[in-house]
Scaffold this active site. Structure first.
Site, short mmCIF file in Angstrom:
data_model
loop_
_atom_site.label_atom_id
_atom_site.label_comp_id
_atom_site.label_asym_id
_atom_site.label_seq_id
_atom_site.Cartn_x
_atom_site.Cartn_y
_atom_site.Cartn_z
N THR A 1 -35.55 -1.45 3.53
CA THR A 1 -34.42 -0.92 2.76
C THR A 1 -33.88 0.30 3.50
O THR A 1 -34.65 1.03 4.14
CB THR A 1 -34.92 -0.51 1.36
OG1 THR A 1 -35.25 -1.69 0.65
CG2 THR A 1 -33.88 0.28 0.58
N ARG B 1 -33.86 -11.22 -10.00
CA ARG B 1 -34.54 -9.91 -10.03
C ARG B 1 -33.73 -8.83 -9.29
O ARG B 1 -33.21 -9.04 -8.21
CB ARG B 1 -35.92 -10.06 -9.37
CG ARG B 1 -36.73 -8.77 -9.28
CD ARG B 1 -36.56 -8.08 -7.95
NE ARG B 1 -37.39 -6.87 -7.87
CZ ARG B 1 -37.23 -5.94 -6.92
NH1 ARG B 1 -36.31 -6.06 -6.01
NH2 ARG B 1 -38.01 -4.88 -6.90
N GLY C 1 -33.97 -4.64 -8.18
CA GLY C 1 -34.89 -3.50 -8.08
C GLY C 1 -34.21 -2.18 -8.41
O GLY C 1 -33.21 -2.13 -9.13
N ASP C 2 -34.74 -1.13 -7.85
CA ASP C 2 -34.26 0.22 -8.15
C ASP C 2 -33.02 0.62 -7.34
O ASP C 2 -32.27 1.52 -7.75
CB ASP C 2 -35.35 1.25 -7.84
CG ASP C 2 -35.76 1.19 -6.37
OD1 ASP C 2 -36.04 0.08 -5.87
OD2 ASP C 2 -35.79 2.25 -5.70
N THR D 1 -37.12 4.16 -1.36
CA THR D 1 -37.51 2.83 -0.88
C THR D 1 -38.93 2.58 -1.34
O THR D 1 -39.79 3.44 -1.21
CB THR D 1 -37.41 2.72 0.65
OG1 THR D 1 -37.95 1.44 1.02
CG2 THR D 1 -38.14 3.83 1.39
N GLY D 2 -39.14 1.41 -1.92
CA GLY D 2 -40.48 1.12 -2.40
C GLY D 2 -40.45 0.00 -3.40
O GLY D 2 -39.42 -0.68 -3.56
N GLY E 1 -39.63 -1.52 -6.34
CA GLY E 1 -38.57 -1.08 -7.24
C GLY E 1 -38.94 -0.96 -8.71
O GLY E 1 -38.45 -0.06 -9.40
N1 ASP Z 1 -36.77 -0.76 -3.47
C1 ASP Z 1 -36.42 -2.09 -3.04
C2 ASP Z 1 -36.50 -3.02 -4.22
O1 ASP Z 1 -37.43 -2.93 -4.99
C3 ASP Z 1 -37.28 -2.61 -1.94
C4 ASP Z 1 -37.66 -1.65 -0.84
O2 ASP Z 1 -37.27 -0.49 -0.86
O3 ASP Z 1 -38.37 -2.07 0.08
O4 ASP Z 1 -35.68 -3.89 -4.33
#
Ligand code: ASP
Length: 324
Positions: free
Chosen positions: A192, A220, A222-223, A243-244, A246
């Site tokens: 991301t 789905r 995410g954040d 990033t992570g 979500g």
């Molecule tokens: N945060 C992103 C999500 O959950 C994915 C990522 O940052 O790797 O969609």
């Protein structure tokens, strides 16, 4: 008399340091957090990542140096990473369970608290540009799927076929996960992208763009396109891009919570980002965050073994990193 003179001098000096802050502008970027080790990544690949991160920093820096605003810097910088097949955004995005690509992006301006976001995008090459258009040309904050495409066409965007986003690497990642019946994002795959910029007028903007998590199902989201979770900016505190995994970031109201800690508890940006990452760890989530405040202080925090990251400041300070 002497003490009045000292007091006068003190006031004068504090005024000077206030009106001549050292940092005129600054920018920080990330390209995703995850499990990364020097062993698992060839020197060649490390060089490729560093070169795109460097190019992205240069693009943003030249906008800010020439007096451009933070929104332009964030959008142009993120577009560089969206156009690279290396990152999980735009061209290099991960695949859904069905073998398609669905993109999310968001952008926020700290001066006005204006924001724009898109989710579930299948046919726009640079979702961050569409997020900006949603902010500036619509009365909404978040548009999704087909409606977002319709809006994009009305605004003069060209659509691209979903196959534009195909890359072999991401396709193989999907095949591996289909065998294991698992959804994956930051635990082992990463990419991301995000950017926060402070311009010469003291304004801050933050943006994030992603393909989400490999093998995601059921639409789905995410954040990353959720203002307050994956992206937040407020001139009074700072700008943040996450990033992570979500789902954890949404539950924590991650980016907004950092801003709140700075506003209400008077934590500095580094401490606030560290405190939020601790909350993430306690909840069982993984990932990272970048932050930038009005004085040009930068935070790049993560609880994974690596995060693609870098920053550049008006005083020439620059850093690019991958591993912890
Ligand atoms: N945060 C992103 C999500 O959950 C994915 C990522 O940052 O790797 O969609």
């Amino acid at each position: 008399m002497k003490s009045i003179l000292v007091l006068f001098l003190f006031i004068l000096l504090s005024q000077i340091s206030y009106s001549q802050p050292g940092i005129k502008y600054a920018m920080v970027i990330h390209g995703g957090a995850g499990v990364m080790s020097k062993k698992s990544m060839t020197a060649e690949l490390q060089k490729e990542y560093i070169s795109v991160l460097d190019h992205a920093l240069q693009v943003g820096d030249s906008v800010l140096k020439s007096g451009g605003d933070c929104m332009d810097a964030v959008v142009k910088t993120i577009m560089v990473m969206e156009d690279s097949p290396l990152f999980n955004a735009g061209k290099g995005a991960v695949f859904t369970h069905e073998g398609t690509v669905e993109l999310d992006a968001s952008l926020m301006e700290g001066k006005t608290l204006g924001a724009g976001a898109v989710a579930g995008i299948t046919d726009i090459r640079n979702p961050i540009l569409l997020a900006r258009t949603v902010m500036e040309k619509s009365e909404h904050v978040l548009l999704t799927g087909k409606g977002a495409s319709q809006f994009a066409v009305e605004q003069g965007f060209k659509l691209v076929p979903n196959s534009y986003f195909y890359t072999d690497k991401r396709y193989q990642q999907l095949q591996e996960l289909l065998k294991k019946e698992r959804v994956s994002g930051t635990n082992d795959k990463h990419g991301t992208v995000g950017c926060v910029a402070l311009d010469r007028d003291g304004n801050i903007a933050a943006g994030t763009s992603t393909g989400g998590m490999t093998n995601k199902k059921y639409g789905r989201i995410g954040d990353s396109p959720i203002i307050g979770a994956g992206t937040y900016a407020n001139n009074a505190t700072g700008g943040f891009s996450c990033t992570g995994h979500g789902e954890y970031y949404i539950r924590l109201g991650f980016a907004r919570d950092i801003s709140a800690m700075m506003e209400y508890q008077k934590l500095d940006i580094q401490k606030a980002c560290q405190a939020e990452i601790s909350k993430l760890t306690q909840l069982g989530g993984t990932g990272g965050v970048i932050g930038l405040d009005k004085s040009g202080n930068i935070a790049m925090e993560f609880n994974t073994s690596g995060m693609f990251r870098g920053f550049i400041k008006s005083n020439g300070e620059k850093q690019i990193g991958i591993f912890k």
